[in-house]
Design a protein around this motif. Structure first.
Motif, PDB file in Angstrom:
ATOM      1  N   HIS A  74      14.886  82.066  45.412  1.00 23.67           N
ATOM      2  CA  HIS A  74      15.277  80.828  46.093  1.00 23.67           C
ATOM      3  C   HIS A  74      14.080  80.225  46.845  1.00 23.67           C
ATOM      4  O   HIS A  74      13.795  79.030  46.720  1.00 23.67           O
ATOM      5  N   HIS A  95      11.560  76.662  46.215  1.00 24.15           N
ATOM      6  CA  HIS A  95      11.106  75.640  47.164  1.00 24.15           C
ATOM      7  C   HIS A  95       9.624  75.329  46.956  1.00 24.15           C
ATOM      8  O   HIS A  95       9.190  74.214  47.190  1.00 24.15           O
ATOM      9  N   HIS A 139      17.671  70.979  48.960  1.00 22.87           N
ATOM     10  CA  HIS A 139      18.514  71.554  47.915  1.00 22.87           C
ATOM     11  C   HIS A 139      19.125  70.445  47.073  1.00 22.87           C
ATOM     12  O   HIS A 139      20.307  70.138  47.184  1.00 22.87           O
ATOM     13  N   PHE A 176      17.605  71.389  42.164  1.00 25.67           N
ATOM     14  CA  PHE A 176      17.328  72.689  42.774  1.00 25.67           C
ATOM     15  C   PHE A 176      18.478  73.645  42.508  1.00 25.67           C
ATOM     16  O   PHE A 176      18.288  74.787  42.071  1.00 25.67           O
TER      17      PHE A 176
HETATM   18 ZN   LIG Z   1      16.592  76.798  50.611  1.00 30.63          ZN
END
Ligand SMILES: [Zn+2]
Length: 241
Positions: A187, A191, A206, A210
């Motif tokens: 995760h 980013h 997000h 994403f």
């Molecule tokens: Zn995040």
């Protein structure tokens, strides 16, 4: 070789592989102190930025040229010319660069022992595995560290300003499945791969894109359910009660 000497190889590779479809962009080549034999190429604002591993500075012209063809092929999503692959991998296999890369890794391992090495999980190893499986080793290694305190609300955190990924120490425990740690790392690495978008002055971390990418994690469902099922326990641990 110097970056100036190498740059024309990239221009040539671009012209050859692109077959004149686009004007050749400005190309900047630099050596970069990657720990391993990593090279990166990316295009931003019509400029191509190439970073060749410092370890390959001594590589001769023919091999540099082969590497240029390999990287430009990747950038243009074309198949790599077999001759380029052959020339480059022969060099890597027969010169002591691999040994030098291992030595770098060992030296680095000693330096960051306190931050990335937990009691149960080693974030360096987790990062490397996730980077290899999901990102083709394209994510540049940030500073990796377990959080100083146990936190629950935030299991992971990516700090772009300091190029760091921090993972909550609550997850460094024997009853936490490895895929959960890998999922949180995945995760945070997303980013890095998908930088924040700004829409009407708002930061969107997000995005739907994403969330869609996030689902590509092989144990997505398992990891999400494990976190949901164990939320109370993690919270308790974070509170130290
Ligand atoms: Zn995040």
């Amino acid at each position: 070789m110097t970056p100036q000497e190498i740059t024309p190889f990239y221009t040539e590779a671009f012209r050859t592989l692109d077959q004149g479809r686009h004007e050749t962009p400005d190309i900047t080549v630099e050596f970069y102190p990657y720990i391993g034999i990593n090279h990166t190429i990316r295009i931003r604002n019509d400029r191509i930025l190439v970073r060749v591993a410092e370890l390959c500075r001594e590589m001769p012209a023919n091999e540099q040229k082969a590497l240029a063809y390999i990287l430009v092929s990747k950038l243009l999503r074309k198949s790599v010319p077999p001759s380029a692959r052959r020339v480059y991998s022969h060099y890597i296999k027969t010169h002591p660069v691999q040994e030098a890369a291992r030595e770098n890794k060992r030296a680095r391992g000693r330096k960051v022992l306190s931050g990335a090495k937990g009691e149960y999980f080693d974030l360096d190893g987790v990062f490397e595995k996730v980077n290899r499986i999901y990102f083709g080793n394209r994510i540049e290694r940030p500073e990796l560290s377990w959080s100083a305190r146990r936190t629950f609300r935030i299991l992971g955190h990516h700090d772009p300003a300091h190029k760091a990924i921090i993972i909550s120490r609550t997850l460094d425990a024997p009853d936490v499945p490895k895929y959960v740690v890998e999922y949180v790392m995945f995760h945070e690495m997303l980013h890095v791969a998908l930088p924040t978008e700004h829409v009407n002055g708002r930061r969107l971390n997000h995005t739907p894109k994403f969330r869609q990418e996030e689902r590509k994690f092989l144990y997505y469902d398992e990891a999400e359910s494990w976190i949901a099922d164990n939320a109370r326990k993690l919270k308790r641990r974070a509170g130290g009660k």
